[in-house]
Design an enzyme around this catalytic site. Structure first.
Site, PDB file in Angstrom:
ATOM      1  CE1 TYR A 190      20.759  34.049 -15.809  1.00  0.00           C
ATOM      2  CE2 TYR A 190      19.260  32.427 -14.869  1.00  0.00           C
ATOM      3  CZ  TYR A 190      19.939  32.950 -15.963  1.00  0.00           C
ATOM      4  OH  TYR A 190      19.771  32.396 -17.214  1.00  0.00           O
TER       5      TYR A 190
ATOM      6  CE1 TYR B  18      23.150  31.951 -18.360  1.00  0.00           C
ATOM      7  CE2 TYR B  18      23.648  33.789 -19.807  1.00  0.00           C
ATOM      8  CZ  TYR B  18      22.744  33.062 -19.059  1.00  0.00           C
ATOM      9  OH  TYR B  18      21.430  33.474 -19.010  1.00  0.00           O
TER      10      TYR B  18
ATOM     11  CE  LYS C  85      17.845  39.660 -13.874  1.00  0.00           C
ATOM     12  NZ  LYS C  85      17.279  38.327 -13.935  1.00  0.00           N
TER      13      LYS C  85
ATOM     14  N   PRO D 165      21.765  41.080 -23.385  1.00  0.00           N
ATOM     15  CG  PRO D 165      21.812  39.744 -25.289  1.00  0.00           C
ATOM     16  CD  PRO D 165      22.142  41.112 -24.803  1.00  0.00           C
TER      17      PRO D 165
ATOM     18  CG  HIS E 297      16.382  25.275 -16.650  1.00  0.00           C
ATOM     19  ND1 HIS E 297      17.302  25.540 -17.632  1.00  0.00           N
ATOM     20  CD2 HIS E 297      15.575  24.324 -17.140  1.00  0.00           C
ATOM     21  CE1 HIS E 297      17.061  24.780 -18.681  1.00  0.00           C
ATOM     22  NE2 HIS E 297      16.003  24.037 -18.412  1.00  0.00           N
TER      23      HIS E 297
END
Ligand code: FAD
Ligand code: PHB
Length: 393
Positions: A384, A201, A297, A293, A73
């Site tokens: 990220y 998200y 990580k 979550p 991704h």
């Protein structure tokens, strides 16, 4: 009494990966796991791997299926006020993440362990650690009705948040940092093709939602829920109904009706223990820290701890380097605290907190700034995809 060089408590990703790296270095290990192998192999958890994690799995020789089946991704999306904004990870950092379930990572590691012939004891009961401050550390446990005792040079506490290792350290030798959030995540797994290309998200007025996936035919979705909520309170229809409202009709409507394979609720917590070492015991992974979550990580941090622990133990067994052992905890903590900060920040920006008008405005302005500022996006993307590992000594 039996003997091993490193006794590893816990066969989650941290324990299994450490066992594999040490085995390749010719260092003996024994893995002791409280649950059955079947239970460990089927536990549904994380889904996103940083490129650094993929590199370590490659180094451990367990990445061939990951390369064949993992989904690359290049970006993630953030939903807010009915709109979606893409963070272009690849353009901003040159790196991408890999979507490959923790279940699959665990299976690959369990298979590698089985082919290596190195010993693992599943369903080991009452594991106890002894002599941590002296020259002869030992581990005792029960298995199939018989008591066992194993002498070792070091113990790796890879037994997760509820394990025995951290609890074996006197409270006066530890400092604990903790934040508990006033909500949990309800997760659902379903066999349906994900109608989203990348993870979404979403911060919605009804609470947070996450649209994730495990493969081209399987989705993993989450909803922020109350801490008092029970899985039984949520039928599949209720879940999808709420998911659609939070994530948006456009993609939400396309998964509605898919029957769940699994549903579970996880509380959200930030937790760090300092230091990660007590005598001959070294903590790694969830035994030492928990992140909510939201930043994806937890598994990745477990892998970086394990890389550092492997390097520390290798330094000791190759060159009797005590310095490499001493450096383990401070080296891990620098990376852990950065991941704690990022996970806390993501959680803070994306969830609905109780009526806190100032906090809600701060969330709004923070997200608007993120969508408009390439500099803010670069900061998020850099975290990220995972901050770099520190070079070993
Ligand atoms: P664990 O996986 O907890 O393994 C510890 C092992 O020790 C277990 O097998 C346990 O049975 C065993 N054990 C416990 N006590 C004992 C004992 N007394 N004796 C012997 N054995 C014992 N992380 C990410 O990086 N990305 C994500 O996308 C992500 N999503 C997540 C989503 C959810 C819903 C949850 C709950 C977690 C998520 N995580 C994610 C976090 C990630 O799953 C954990 O950080 C990871 O499992 C840590 O690995 P570990 O090996 O340290 O601990
Ligand atoms: C998951 O797919 O389980 C997942 C993905 C990203 C997260 C958390 C969980 O941040």
């Amino acid at each position: 009494m039996k003997r091993t060089q490193v006794a590893i408590v816990g066969a989650g990703p941290a324990g299994l990966l450490l066992g594999q790296l040490l085995h390749k270095e010719g260092i003996d290990t024994l893995i002791l796991e409280r649950r059955s192998a079947e239970y460990v192999a089927n536990r549904i958890r994380a889904g996103v791997l940083e490129p650094g994690t993929v590199d370590v799995l490659e180094r451990a020789g367990v990445a061939s299926r990951l390369h064949a089946e993992g989904l690359i991704h290049d970006g993630v999306e953030i939903g807010f006020r009915g709109r979606r904004h893409r963070i272009d990870l690849k353009a901003l950092t040159g790196k991408a993440v890999t979507v490959y379930g923790q279940t699959e990572v665990t299976r690959d590691l369990m298979n590698a362990r089985a082919s290596s012939g190195a010993p693992s004891v599943y369903e080991a009961e009452d594991v106890a650690l002894h002599g941590l401050e002296g020259p002869t550390p030992r581990v005792t446990y029960w298995h199939q009705g018989a008591a066992h005792e194993v002498a070792c040079d070091f113990i790796a506490g890879c037994d997760g948040f509820h394990g025995v290792s951290r609890r074996s350290i006197p409270a006066s030798s530890l400092k604990i940092f903790e934040r508990v959030y006033p909500f949990g995540w309800l997760g659902l797994l379903a066999d349906v093709a994900p109608p989203w290309k990348e993870l979404i998200y979403a911060n919605s007025e009804r609470g947070f939602a996450l649209a994730s996936m495990r493969s081209p035919t399987r989705v993993r979705c989450y909803l922020q829920c109350s801490l008092e909520d029970r899985v039984e309170n949520w039928s599949d229809d209720q879940f999808w109904d709420e998911f659609r409202r939070r994530i948006g009709e456009e993609v939400g409507a396309l998964v509605t009706g898919a029957p769940s394979i699994e549903k579970s609720i996880a509380p959200l917590r930030s937790f760090v223990v300092e230091p990660l070492r007590f005598g001959s015991l070294f903590l790694a992974g969830d035994a030492a820290h928990i992140v909510p979550p939201t930043g994806a990580k937890g598994l990745n941090l477990a892998v970086s701890d394990v890389l550092y622990l492997y390097e520390a133990l290798r330094g000791y067994f190759r060159e009797r380097s005590v310095r490499s052992l001493d450096e383990y905890s401070p080296r891990c903590l620098r990376r852990i605290w950065r991941a704690e900060r990022f996970s806390w920040w993501m959680t803070r920006q994306l969830h609905r907190f109780s009526d806190d008008a100032f906090g809600t405005r701060m969330q709004q302005v923070e997200l608007e700034y993120l969508f408009e500022s390439p500099a803010a996006q670069a900061g998020m993307a850099e975290n990220y995809v995972g901050l770099p590992f520190e070079p070993g000594s």
